[in-house]
Design a protein around this motif. Structure first.
Motif, PDB file in Angstrom:
ATOM      1  N   ASP A 283      46.632  47.675  80.452  1.00  0.00           N
ATOM      2  CA  ASP A 283      45.474  47.218  79.694  1.00  0.00           C
ATOM      3  C   ASP A 283      44.408  48.324  79.708  1.00  0.00           C
ATOM      4  OD1 ASP A 283      43.290  46.007  78.590  1.00  0.00           O
ATOM      5  OD2 ASP A 283      43.334  44.249  79.894  1.00  0.00           O
ATOM      6  N   HIS A 284      44.237  48.991  78.566  1.00  0.00           N
ATOM      7  CA  HIS A 284      43.309  50.113  78.495  1.00  0.00           C
ATOM      8  C   HIS A 284      41.859  49.700  78.700  1.00  0.00           C
ATOM      9  CE1 HIS A 284      46.337  53.028  77.581  1.00  0.00           C
ATOM     10  NE2 HIS A 284      46.827  52.238  76.651  1.00  0.00           N
ATOM     11  N   SER A 285      41.544  48.436  78.463  1.00  0.00           N
ATOM     12  CA  SER A 285      40.170  47.980  78.682  1.00  0.00           C
ATOM     13  C   SER A 285      39.819  47.970  80.172  1.00  0.00           C
ATOM     14  CB  SER A 285      39.959  46.593  78.075  1.00  0.00           C
ATOM     15  OG  SER A 285      40.716  45.628  78.781  1.00  0.00           O
ATOM     16  N   MET A 286      40.827  48.009  81.049  1.00  0.00           N
ATOM     17  CA  MET A 286      40.608  47.987  82.497  1.00  0.00           C
ATOM     18  C   MET A 286      40.537  49.381  83.119  1.00  0.00           C
ATOM     19  SD  MET A 286      40.302  44.994  83.855  1.00  0.00           S
ATOM     20  CE  MET A 286      40.717  45.360  85.544  1.00  0.00           C
ATOM     21  N   GLN A 287      40.723  50.432  82.336  1.00  0.00           N
ATOM     22  CA  GLN A 287      40.818  51.780  82.894  1.00  0.00           C
ATOM     23  C   GLN A 287      39.561  52.206  83.653  1.00  0.00           C
ATOM     24  OE1 GLN A 287      43.770  53.464  83.032  1.00  0.00           O
ATOM     25  NE2 GLN A 287      44.516  51.565  82.149  1.00  0.00           N
ATOM     26  N   LYS A 288      38.381  51.903  83.102  1.00  0.00           N
ATOM     27  CA  LYS A 288      37.143  52.297  83.777  1.00  0.00           C
ATOM     28  C   LYS A 288      37.008  51.570  85.114  1.00  0.00           C
ATOM     29  CE  LYS A 288      32.168  52.527  83.342  1.00  0.00           C
ATOM     30  NZ  LYS A 288      30.987  52.158  82.577  1.00  0.00           N
ATOM     31  N   GLU A 289      37.281  50.269  85.118  1.00  0.00           N
ATOM     32  CA  GLU A 289      37.192  49.497  86.356  1.00  0.00           C
ATOM     33  C   GLU A 289      38.207  49.994  87.381  1.00  0.00           C
ATOM     34  OE1 GLU A 289      37.240  48.186  83.333  1.00  0.00           O
ATOM     35  OE2 GLU A 289      35.394  47.026  83.174  1.00  0.00           O
TER      36      GLU A 289
ATOM     37  N   ASP B  51      39.315  39.854  83.957  1.00  0.00           N
ATOM     38  CA  ASP B  51      39.856  40.435  82.720  1.00  0.00           C
ATOM     39  C   ASP B  51      40.845  39.481  82.043  1.00  0.00           C
ATOM     40  OD1 ASP B  51      40.191  42.757  80.908  1.00  0.00           O
ATOM     41  OD2 ASP B  51      42.266  42.602  81.626  1.00  0.00           O
TER      42      ASP B  51
ATOM     43  N   ASP C 265      39.175  36.800  79.870  1.00  0.00           N
ATOM     44  CA  ASP C 265      38.501  37.194  78.617  1.00  0.00           C
ATOM     45  C   ASP C 265      39.404  37.080  77.418  1.00  0.00           C
ATOM     46  OD1 ASP C 265      36.205  37.692  79.982  1.00  0.00           O
ATOM     47  OD2 ASP C 265      36.549  39.852  80.163  1.00  0.00           O
TER      48      ASP C 265
END
Length: 193
Positions: free
Chosen positions: A134-140, A190, A193
């Motif tokens: 899941d690329h939306s989780m990369q920063k976290e 995540d 969401d």
């Protein structure tokens, strides 16, 4: 011969510290003459700067070798935390710490470490990031890995003066309990969401 000198430099950093790593000592450990050492590296600064690059390459290669083991795990969080522990063990980490500490008062070393350390860290994080598609989780995930490395490095630095060889691992295990709660919360948030 160049690699022998660089490997000997890392050995000397581990055995004698930065201050005790001298060009004659490195030449002796490498089994070469001082003339041969000077041919490749004119000064201690040249030798140590090259050793920084050499050490970074070794750390990156070690991280990549461990990547296959990480992908096969059914418990990626524990695997990541175990991977970070393993990546911070042994002579490569000790030599790295010696260079970090020496760089505090040596601007030339600091500039070289500042250039290569992000490459090593980004390799570790990139390998770990492949576990979370899941690329939306990369920063976290990146922030989680940096937090884990910061905790681990602090624990290991404190362990250099501790006579109880198992205490660092017990402290890391305790920190891992907290880190697991953090990442579980992120993953749960995540998925909602």
């Amino acid at each position: 011969m160049r690699n022998r000198l660089l490997d000997a430099t890392i050995e000397c950093l581990v055995s004698y510290g930065y201050a005790g790593t001298t060009t004659p000592r490195v030449a002796e450990h490498a089994g070469v003459t001082r003339g041969a050492q000077i041919h490749h590296f004119r000064s201690k600064e040249d030798l140590v700067v090259a050793a920084i690059e050499h050490l970074a390459e070794q750390r990156v290669q070690a991280a990549m070798r461990e990547f296959g083991r990480m992908k096969a795990s059914s418990d990626p969080v524990s695997t990541v935390l175990d991977f970070l522990w393993e990546a911070h063990q042994g002579p490569m980490f000790v030599a790295t710490v010696e260079l970090w500490v020496a760089a505090r008062t040596d601007a030339v070393l600091a500039a070289h470490i500042e250039r290569v350390e992000p490459l090593v860290n980004s390799t570790l994080i990139s390998a770990i990031a492949q576990l979370v598609p899941d690329h939306s989780m990369q920063k976290e995930l990146r922030n989680f890995v940096y937090t884990a490395m910061d905790a681990l490095r602090g624990i290991l630095l404190a362990s250099f003066v501790d006579r109880d060889s198992g205490r660092a691992r017990r402290r890391w295990d305790r920190a891992c309990e907290q880190l697991r709660m953090i990442i579980s919360g992120l993953l749960t948030a995540d998925s909602l969401d």
